[in-house]
Design a protein around this motif. Structure first.
Motif, PDB file in Angstrom:
ATOM      1  N   SER A  30       0.875  -1.111   0.020  1.00 25.54           N
ATOM      2  CA  SER A  30      -0.093   0.102   0.054  1.00 25.54           C
ATOM      3  C   SER A  30       0.883   1.237   0.126  1.00 25.54           C
ATOM      4  CB  SER A  30      -0.805  -0.041   1.252  1.00 25.54           C
ATOM      5  OG  SER A  30      -1.732  -1.156   1.186  1.00 25.54           O
ATOM      6  N   ARG A  31       0.661   2.506  -0.786  1.00 23.75           N
ATOM      7  CA  ARG A  31       1.371   3.371  -0.751  1.00 23.75           C
ATOM      8  C   ARG A  31       0.436   4.790  -0.768  1.00 23.75           C
ATOM      9  NH1 ARG A  31       5.681   3.746  -5.797  1.00 23.75           N
ATOM     10  NH2 ARG A  31       7.169   2.725  -4.243  1.00 23.75           N
ATOM     11  N   ILE A  32       1.347   5.782  -0.294  1.00 22.60           N
ATOM     12  CA  ILE A  32       0.698   7.027  -0.113  1.00 22.60           C
ATOM     13  C   ILE A  32       1.853   7.983  -0.606  1.00 22.60           C
ATOM     14  CG2 ILE A  32       0.113   8.876   1.445  1.00 22.60           C
ATOM     15  CD1 ILE A  32      -0.943   6.485   3.301  1.00 22.60           C
ATOM     16  N   TRP A  33       1.886   8.740  -1.510  1.00 23.20           N
ATOM     17  CA  TRP A  33       2.681   9.424  -2.033  1.00 23.20           C
ATOM     18  C   TRP A  33       2.406  10.806  -2.628  1.00 23.20           C
ATOM     19  CZ3 TRP A  33       0.321   5.985  -5.301  1.00 23.20           C
ATOM     20  CH2 TRP A  33       0.197   6.496  -6.448  1.00 23.20           C
ATOM     21  N   VAL A  34       3.432  11.760  -2.818  1.00 21.03           N
ATOM     22  CA  VAL A  34       3.263  12.999  -3.632  1.00 21.03           C
ATOM     23  C   VAL A  34       4.366  12.977  -4.623  1.00 21.03           C
ATOM     24  CG1 VAL A  34       4.617  14.198  -1.786  1.00 21.03           C
ATOM     25  CG2 VAL A  34       2.908  15.379  -3.397  1.00 21.03           C
ATOM     26  N   GLU A  35       3.987  13.562  -5.648  1.00 23.96           N
ATOM     27  CA  GLU A  35       5.194  13.707  -6.657  1.00 23.96           C
ATOM     28  C   GLU A  35       4.799  15.006  -7.473  1.00 23.96           C
ATOM     29  OE1 GLU A  35       4.698  10.322  -9.437  1.00 23.96           O
ATOM     30  OE2 GLU A  35       3.419  11.644 -10.956  1.00 23.96           O
ATOM     31  N   LYS A  36       6.074  15.385  -8.081  1.00 22.84           N
ATOM     32  CA  LYS A  36       6.414  16.524  -8.758  1.00 22.84           C
ATOM     33  C   LYS A  36       7.234  16.062 -10.030  1.00 22.84           C
ATOM     34  CE  LYS A  36       7.820  21.330  -8.940  1.00 22.84           C
ATOM     35  NZ  LYS A  36       8.092  22.332  -7.825  1.00 22.84           N
TER      36      LYS A  36
END
Length: 147
Positions: free
Chosen positions: A98-104
């Motif tokens: 399971s993954r929680i992320w933010v990206e640019k």
């Protein structure tokens, strides 16, 4: 295009430069939750700050993910607004996490001119993620581990 050796050298220089610009100890694998970690990721297209939950037991993984998901509004409103929550994420090696992320996007670790922007993104978002985690860690870790 870089050779394999050039790519490895550039990656090493990238991470050394990041550590020199932001010389602090990040939480990363020290979450006190077995098989849950914060990670930095960068490639030639994007930079990401990730929380990955990967216990062998899907049940336990979902319990931790649901705890994080129950705090989604607080996390987005007070810390990182553009987070992505994904209960079923499959890594390149086939492992389910399971993954929680933010990206640019639009940033490349292969372009030295992007490094400052990547480093700032990493610092700002990982710091916010860690502050949130410290504040809510007792709640997040309070699951029935005997199930």
């Amino acid at each position: 295009m870089y050779s394999k050796e050039e790519t490895q050298r550039l990656k090493r220089e990238f991470w050394i430069a990041f550590a020199e610009k932001y010389p602090r100890k990040w939480m990363l694998y020290d979450t006190k939750i077995k098989d849950a970690a914060f990670k930095f990721y960068a490639d030639n297209k994007k930079a990401q700050v990730i929380m990955e939950i990967e216990p062998r037991s899907d049940h336990k993984r979902f319990q931790y993910f649901e705890k994080m998901e129950s705090l989604k509004n607080i996390l987005r409103e007070e810390h990182i607004k553009d987070l992505v929550f994904e209960r079923h994420f499959i890594l390149e090696n086939g492992k389910k996490v399971s993954r929680i992320w933010v990206e640019k996007t639009g940033l490349s670790m292969n372009n030295r001119q992007h490094w400052d922007a990547v480093f700032e993104f990493f610092n700002d978002h990982m710091d916010a993620f860690e502050r949130f985690f410290y504040e809510y860690s007792d709640y997040i870790m309070d699951i029935d581990l005997n199930e």
